[in-house]
Design an enzyme around this catalytic site. Structure first.
Site, short mmCIF file in Angstrom:
data_model
loop_
_atom_site.label_atom_id
_atom_site.label_comp_id
_atom_site.label_asym_id
_atom_site.label_seq_id
_atom_site.Cartn_x
_atom_site.Cartn_y
_atom_site.Cartn_z
N SER A 87 0.82 -1.22 0.00
CA SER A 87 0.00 0.00 0.00
C SER A 87 0.86 1.26 0.00
CB SER A 87 -0.94 0.00 1.21
OG SER A 87 -0.21 -0.12 2.40
N HIS A 88 2.17 1.13 0.16
CA HIS A 88 3.02 2.33 0.20
C HIS A 88 4.19 2.26 -0.77
CE1 HIS A 88 0.43 2.83 3.59
NE2 HIS A 88 0.67 4.12 3.46
N GLU A 107 -4.84 0.38 2.43
CA GLU A 107 -5.30 -1.02 2.42
C GLU A 107 -6.79 -1.09 2.06
OE1 GLU A 107 -3.35 -3.51 2.72
OE2 GLU A 107 -1.55 -2.62 3.59
P1 NDP Z 1 -0.57 -3.69 9.47
O1 NDP Z 1 -1.83 -3.81 10.25
O2 NDP Z 1 -0.45 -4.47 8.22
O3 NDP Z 1 0.68 -4.06 10.37
C1 NDP Z 1 0.95 -3.33 11.54
C2 NDP Z 1 2.14 -3.89 12.25
O4 NDP Z 1 1.77 -5.13 12.87
C3 NDP Z 1 3.31 -4.22 11.34
O5 NDP Z 1 4.50 -3.83 11.97
C4 NDP Z 1 3.23 -5.74 11.16
O6 NDP Z 1 4.50 -6.35 10.95
C5 NDP Z 1 2.67 -6.15 12.50
N1 NDP Z 1 1.92 -7.40 12.44
C6 NDP Z 1 0.96 -7.74 11.55
N2 NDP Z 1 0.49 -8.96 11.82
C7 NDP Z 1 1.17 -9.41 12.89
C8 NDP Z 1 1.14 -10.61 13.67
N3 NDP Z 1 0.31 -11.60 13.37
N4 NDP Z 1 1.99 -10.73 14.71
C9 NDP Z 1 2.84 -9.73 15.02
N5 NDP Z 1 2.93 -8.56 14.33
C10 NDP Z 1 2.08 -8.41 13.29
O7 NDP Z 1 -0.29 -2.13 9.14
P2 NDP Z 1 -1.33 -0.97 8.83
O8 NDP Z 1 -2.26 -1.46 7.79
O9 NDP Z 1 -1.88 -0.43 10.09
O10 NDP Z 1 -0.36 0.15 8.20
C11 NDP Z 1 0.24 -0.10 6.94
C12 NDP Z 1 1.21 0.99 6.62
O11 NDP Z 1 0.55 2.19 6.32
C13 NDP Z 1 2.23 1.33 7.70
O12 NDP Z 1 3.52 1.15 7.11
C14 NDP Z 1 1.99 2.81 7.99
O13 NDP Z 1 3.15 3.56 8.27
C15 NDP Z 1 1.40 3.26 6.69
N6 NDP Z 1 0.61 4.50 6.83
C16 NDP Z 1 1.17 5.69 6.42
C17 NDP Z 1 0.45 6.87 6.51
C18 NDP Z 1 1.05 8.17 6.14
O14 NDP Z 1 0.37 9.16 6.19
N7 NDP Z 1 2.31 8.26 5.79
C19 NDP Z 1 -0.93 6.87 7.02
C20 NDP Z 1 -1.37 5.59 7.49
C21 NDP Z 1 -0.63 4.44 7.38
P3 NDP Z 1 4.89 -6.95 9.49
O15 NDP Z 1 5.20 -5.76 8.64
O16 NDP Z 1 6.06 -7.82 9.75
O17 NDP Z 1 3.68 -7.71 9.00
#
Ligand code: NDP
Length: 334
Positions: A46-47, A187
Site C-alpha cells: 500500500s506504500h 489497504e
Molecule cells: P498492518 O496492520 O499491516 O501491520 C501493523 C504492524 O503489525 C506491522 O508492523 C506488522 O509487521 C505487525 N503485524 C501484523 N500482523 C502481525 C502478527 N500476526 N503478529 C505480530 N505482528 C504483526 O499495518 P497498517 O495497515 O496499520 O499500516 C500499513 C502501513 O501504512 C504502515 O507502514 C503505515 O506507516 C502506513 N501509513 C502511512 C500513513 C502516512 O500518512 N504516511 C498513514 C497511514 C498508514 P509486518 O510488517 O512484519 O507484518
C-alpha cells in the site's frame, strides 16, 4: 487481478523515470524511488508503486516541490528542527536522520521535529534507520481527517501511523509500524480495487453505519480507530506529538490548506531516538532483551512484528505488481 512481474531494479527505474519526467530533481527522485523500491521489496504494497500516481499529482499541481532542499537547525544539542521545504518526506529524512542518530548516540535521547513536509509513505524506514545504529526509534505523523474519534461518526483524526523500532545487535531490529485506524486507508483502497470485503469494525458508511464494503468507507464513509477508545487515544497522541509539539498542522488544519489533488497534505513528523547503551543500567541490555524476545517468540502462535517484511526482503525475485497500476504509471510518462 492481473499482475506484471517487475524486478526490484525495474521497480526503482519505473518510479525514478516517472518522478523525473514529472518534475523531481535527481536527489528527490532518488530518495522517493528508494522508498518505493524498499516498500515493494518488503511487501508494503500500500506504500510502494501504488502511491506513485498521487506523488505525481502533487508534483504536477505544484503543491509539493520536486527540488526540495530541507534544512536542519539545531535548537539544543538534543532537539533538531527540520524544515522540509515542502518536499516529500524521504529527502527530509536523508538530511535529518543522520543528525538525529548522532545526537541521540551522544546525549542518550534526541528529537527530530519535521515541518513543511508531505508524508505518504510507510514509517518503518525512519525507525529502522535508527535501530540499525543501535538506537530505539519512534515516529509518527498525522494526515487529513479520515478517522472518527471514539464515539463520533465524523472524521477528525488522520490515519495517524505510529512506528517503533528496537535494535538487536547482529540481527534485524524488531519493528512495528501501524496506522492507528483499524486499517490504513491505502489497504482499504486496495481492498476496494480488488473487490475484497474488510472486517466489520474497519469503518462506517456515509450514513454512519458499520460496513464491510471498502468502497463505501473510502467514498464518503469514515474509518474507525483500532481498539475503540484506546486506539482513539493513541491517534490523539499522534496529533499532539506531530502537530501540537512539532508546531505543524493538525489533520483538520492540513485538510483546510490542501488543494485536493489527491497527494499528501503539508504536515509534520515527530521522530524520537533513544540510546539503550546510555540509558540502560543493565550490564548487557542487548542480551537482557534477547532473553525477552526468546520468551516472547517461544509462545505458540507468536511472531515478532517486522518479521514478515524482513523475510520478504531476503528474496530478490521479481515482484507481482497490479497490471492496471503499471499501465497507469507508464501513462504518466507520456
Ligand atoms: P498492518 O496492520 O499491516 O501491520 C501493523 C504492524 O503489525 C506491522 O508492523 C506488522 O509487521 C505487525 N503485524 C501484523 N500482523 C502481525 C502478527 N500476526 N503478529 C505480530 N505482528 C504483526 O499495518 P497498517 O495497515 O496499520 O499500516 C500499513 C502501513 O501504512 C504502515 O507502514 C503505515 O506507516 C502506513 N501509513 C502511512 C500513513 C502516512 O500518512 N504516511 C498513514 C497511514 C498508514 P509486518 O510488517 O512484519 O507484518
Amino acid at each position: 487481478m492481473s499482475t506484471t512481474a517487475l524486478t526490484l531494479d525495474e521497480i526503482y527505474a519505473l518510479a525514478h523515470d516517472c518522478l523525473t519526467k514529472n518534475g523531481a530533481d535527481a536527489a528527490n527522485a532518488k530518495a522517493l524511488s528508494t522508498t518505493i523500491h524498499n516498500a515493494e521489496r518488503d511487501g508494503s504494497h500500500s506504500h510502494g508503486l501504488f502511491r506513485l500516481p498521487a506523488y505525481v499529482a502533487s508534483l504536477r499541481s505544484g503543491k509539493v516541490k520536486g527540488d526540495a532542499k530541507p534544512v536542519a537547525t539545531e535548537i539544543t544539542p538534543a532537539v533538531i528542527r527540520l524544515h522540509g521545504d515542502n518536499g516529500y518526506a524521504p529527502i527530509a529524512h536523508e538530511v535529518g536522520l543522520p543528525l538525529l542518530a548522532e545526537a541521540a548516540s551522544r546525549f542518550g535521547i534526541a528529537v527530530l521535529g519535521i515541518t513543511h513536509v508531505h508524508h505518504m509513505a510507510a514509517l518503518w524506514p525512519e525507525v529502522e534507520f535508527l535501530a540499525e545504529r543501535g538506537l530505539v526509534g519512534m515516529a509518527c505523523t498525522p494526515y487529513m481527517p479520515a478517522v472518527a474519534p471514539a464515539g463520533a461518526t465524523k472524521p477528525l483524526f488522520g490515519t495517524n501511523p505510529l512506528s517503533f523500532a528496537w535494535p538487536r545487535p547482529d540481527t534485524t531490529p524488531v519493528v512495528f509500524d501501524m496506522a492507528t485506524a483499524a486499517m490504513a486507508m491505502g489497504e482499504v483502497q486496495i481492498a476496494a480495487r480488488d473487490g475484497h470485503d474488510v472486517p466489520m469494525g474497519t469503518g462506517l458508511n456515509a450514513d454512519g453505519e458499520m460496513t464491510t464494503d471498502p468502497s463505501q468507507i473510502a467514498n464518503g464513509g469514515v474509518l474507525l480507530p483500532f481498539g475503540g477508545y484506546k486506539g482513539s487515544a493513541i491517534a490523539m497522541m499522534v496529533e499532539l506529538l506531530s502537530a501540537g509539539l512539532v508546531g505543524e498542522n493538525f489533520s483538520f488544519e492540513a485538510k483546510e490548506g490542501d488543494n485536493g489533488d489527491g497527494g499528501p497534505p503539508q504536515g509534520g513528523q515527530f521522530i524520537l531516538a533513544m540510546s539503550p547503551k546510555i540509558i540502560s543500567s543493565h550490564d548487557d541490555w542487548a542480551s537482557h532483551c534477547a532473553g525477552f524476545f526468546t520468551k516472547l517468540t517461544g509462545l505458540e502462535g507468536v511472531r515478532l512484528p517486522g518479521e514478515r517484511r524482513h523475510k520478504n526482503r531476503l528474496s530478490d525475485a521479481p515482484r507481482q505488481i497490479n497490471t492496471p497500476l503499471v499501465e497507469k504509471i507508464r501513462s504518466l510518462m507520456d
